[in-house]
Design an enzyme around this catalytic site. Sequence first.
Site, PDB file in Angstrom:
ATOM      1  N   HIS A  89      -0.571   2.177  -2.953  1.00 28.32           N
ATOM      2  CA  HIS A  89      -0.087   1.692  -1.668  1.00 28.32           C
ATOM      3  C   HIS A  89       0.460   2.873  -0.864  1.00 28.32           C
ATOM      4  O   HIS A  89       0.823   3.902  -1.424  1.00 28.32           O
ATOM      5  CB  HIS A  89       1.063   0.687  -1.860  1.00 28.32           C
ATOM      6  CG  HIS A  89       0.745  -0.464  -2.769  1.00 28.32           C
ATOM      7  ND1 HIS A  89      -0.320  -1.306  -2.563  1.00 28.32           N
ATOM      8  CD2 HIS A  89       1.368  -0.924  -3.879  1.00 28.32           C
ATOM      9  CE1 HIS A  89      -0.333  -2.233  -3.512  1.00 28.32           C
ATOM     10  NE2 HIS A  89       0.673  -2.019  -4.328  1.00 28.32           N
ATOM     11  N   CYS A 102       6.163  -3.088  -7.585  1.00 32.35           N
ATOM     12  CA  CYS A 102       5.999  -1.677  -7.191  1.00 32.35           C
ATOM     13  C   CYS A 102       6.477  -1.437  -5.769  1.00 32.35           C
ATOM     14  O   CYS A 102       7.240  -0.501  -5.507  1.00 32.35           O
ATOM     15  CB  CYS A 102       4.541  -1.256  -7.353  1.00 32.35           C
ATOM     16  SG  CYS A 102       3.356  -2.354  -6.563  1.00 32.35           S
TER      17      CYS A 102
END
Lengths: 350, 350
Positions: free
Chosen positions: B224, B145
Site C-alpha cells: 500500500h 497493516c
Amino acid sequence: MTRTLARILIVGYGVVGKRVADAVDEQPDMKVEGIVGVNPSSLIAVASRTKRYPLFAKDQESLERLTASGITVTGLRDDGLEECDVVVDATRAGVAEGNISTYSSFRKPFVLNGGERAGLADISFNAQANYKEALGADSARVVSCNTTALCRILVTLQSLSSIDDVFAVAVRRAADSLRIDKGPINGIVPAAGGFSHHGRDVKSILPKIHIQTMAVKTSSTLSHVHVLRARLNSTVNTRRVIEELEKTPRILVIDTKSGLVSNAHVLEWARDKGRPRGDLWEVAVWEDSVHCSGKDLVMIYCVHNEAIVIPENIDAIRALLEMESSPGASIETTDRALDCFQDQADYSKY
Amino acid sequence: MTRTLARILIVGYGVVGKRVADAVDEQPDMKVEGIVGVNPSSLIAVASRTKRYPLFAKDQESLERLTASGITVTGLRDDGLEECDVVVDATRAGVAEGNISTYSSFRKPFVLNGGERAGLADISFNAQANYKEALGADSARVVSCNTTALCRILVTLQSLSSIDDVFAVAVRRAADSLRIDKGPINGIVPAAGGFSHHGRDVKSILPKIHIQTMAVKTSSTLSHVHVLRARLNSTVNTRRVIEELEKTPRILVIDTKSGLVSNAHVLEWARDKGRPRGDLWEVAVWEDSVHCSGKDLVMIYCVHNEAIVIPENIDAIRALLEMESSPGASIETTDRALDCFQDQADYSKY
C-alpha cells in the site's frame, strides 16, 4: 460579433489535438480550417484521408516529407494561420511557448492547453468557472485534465456553500496509452516535493479557495482517479450534494451498484455508449463514495485524462471569439454537439 | 512474572502466520511451540522440514491427511494449545471468531490480527501507542497493516503537537501476491461507502484523534501507499518532523533522490538488504514528500502489507504475558532480533 462558422486551426495533432479537431467538426458554429502536421504517420493519414481535415505542413521540409508519402497537403502552416479565426495549440508541453509569437504576429487569438505555464495566456480557463472573463481575450489556457476536474467539482460545491479547505489526492494513470515505454507496471510512485501543482493550478482560476493537492502515479493507463475532501463553511447533506452534482453539466454521477466498480468499467460504459474513442468528457463521480459528515464532504471520481479538456477547448474558442456571451449556452451547444448533453438522465435510467 | 522462553502456538499459517512464526523463532525470549496445519502443502512442508516447526493438526482428519503425505505431525491442535503460553491467531478474516472460545477454554491468552472485529479482543494493539494497556490482558488484536502504519505515524506526530485533523488516502495494493485470480490489473477501484474503515480503526487505539480515511485499490501487488495530511494544533517545521520520524522505531525515512522512487524500489531495497522474504517491517516515509505549510503537514509513505504487523504481533505477545513492562524495551528486543534495529542509520549512510 457573431460568425456563422468560426475557422479553427489545430496545431499539434496528438492526444488532445485530434480530439479537439473532431469536437470542432461536430459543432454547429465551427469548422476545422485545418490541422498542422510535421511528419507522415498513420494518424496523419487518418486525419487527411478518413476525416478529410485540410493538412498544413509545419514548414517546407514537412511539406516535402508529407507529399512524398502520398498525403495531400493544403499548404504551409502560415497559410492556415492566415485563413483561420483562432488557433488551438495542443502541442507537447513546453512547445507552445515557442509558437506564441507567431500566432501574435498573425494577430490570431489562441487557446493553449494545460501543460503550459499559466502566464503564457491572458487567462487560465474553465468553462463553468470563468467563461465570461475570457470573452474577447487574446488567449486562454485550458487547464490540465486534473485541474479541469477539480474546478468543475469545486464550482459545483460552491453553489451549495463557500469552501474553507480542500485536500485532494490524484491517483494518476501511468502514462498516455501510447507511451508503452513508460511505467509503472506494478508500482505506486509518489510525487515527491510536497504539494502537487494541481492545487496551485486551481487557484489560477479559483484564487480564493484554500486547496492542497498531492499525487501518486499508478499502473492504470485508463484514467486518473481523485479522492477529495472538502471542508465547507456550512453543514451539507449528502443527498443535496448528489442532486447538485447530477444537475451540473459535465459531471456524471455514477455508482458501483450499477456495475461501474472501477475506472475500467466507467470507460467501458463510454465505449458501449458509442462515444468516439470511448471518450468520457465528464467527470464521473461515484455516488456511493460521496459522504458528508458535518461540514466535511468526501468523494471519489474518475478523470478521463485524454478527453475531459476537449469541451473546454471548444468553449474557450467561443469565448475568445465572443461567439456566445453566456457560458451555459456555450456549454449546452458544445455538449449537444458531442452528444453527451443530458447523459446523466440516460445513465440514471438503467 | 518472567519466563525464559515463552511458548507460542501459531494458528493459521498464511501471509501473517508464517512470518509471525519466523519472527518468534528469532526472538531471544520466545520459541515456536508449534504451528497448526490443516492440509499438506508445499508451505507446510517447508515449515515442517526446513524450519522444523512442530506441526499440530487441526483435527483427526487433518492429521491423517498430513501424515499420509509424509509430513511429520507432532499432535493435534489441542495438544499444542495445552502446551503453549499464548496463541497467535493469523487465520483468514472472520475465522478467529470461531476459535476464541477454544482458546478461552484452555485459558490461553491470544493475539488476533487486523481482519477481526475490534470487540473480539480485550484491546486493539499498537506497540508504540498503547503497549502498556495490553499488559496482562487476556487478548489483544493487532490492528491491520494500514491502521498500524497510521498509528505509528500519528503517535510520532503527537510528540510534536496535538493533532486537530487527519485525512489520509490509502492507495491500496490489488491483492495478496498469491491471489492471482484477483485484480485489478489495469484499473483503479474506489472504495465506495464514504470513509474507509481505517480511520475508525485508528480510533480504536487513538480515540481522541479526528481522522477520516478513504481508499482506492490499484494494480500494484507490492504494497500500500498512503497519502496523509495532518493539521496540527501548532505550526511545525518540515526538518523537525523528519528528524522526529527518523528517530522513531519502525519508521524508515527514505527519499526518491537515493533512487527509491516507487514502492517497487523500496521493497527491492529490503530484498537487497537481505530481509527474509524481502520484508519491510517499517513504515517507509518518503522524506521528499514531507512538507509543512503552517499547521498542515503532508507526507507519502509505503506500507508493506505482508510484513508491517509482524513486530507488533511479537510485542503483543510480550505485553499479554507481561514479559516486559516497557514498550520501548520490547520494541528494541523485537527489532534487534529481526535485525532491523537502527536500519535508519544504515540507510542514511548511502
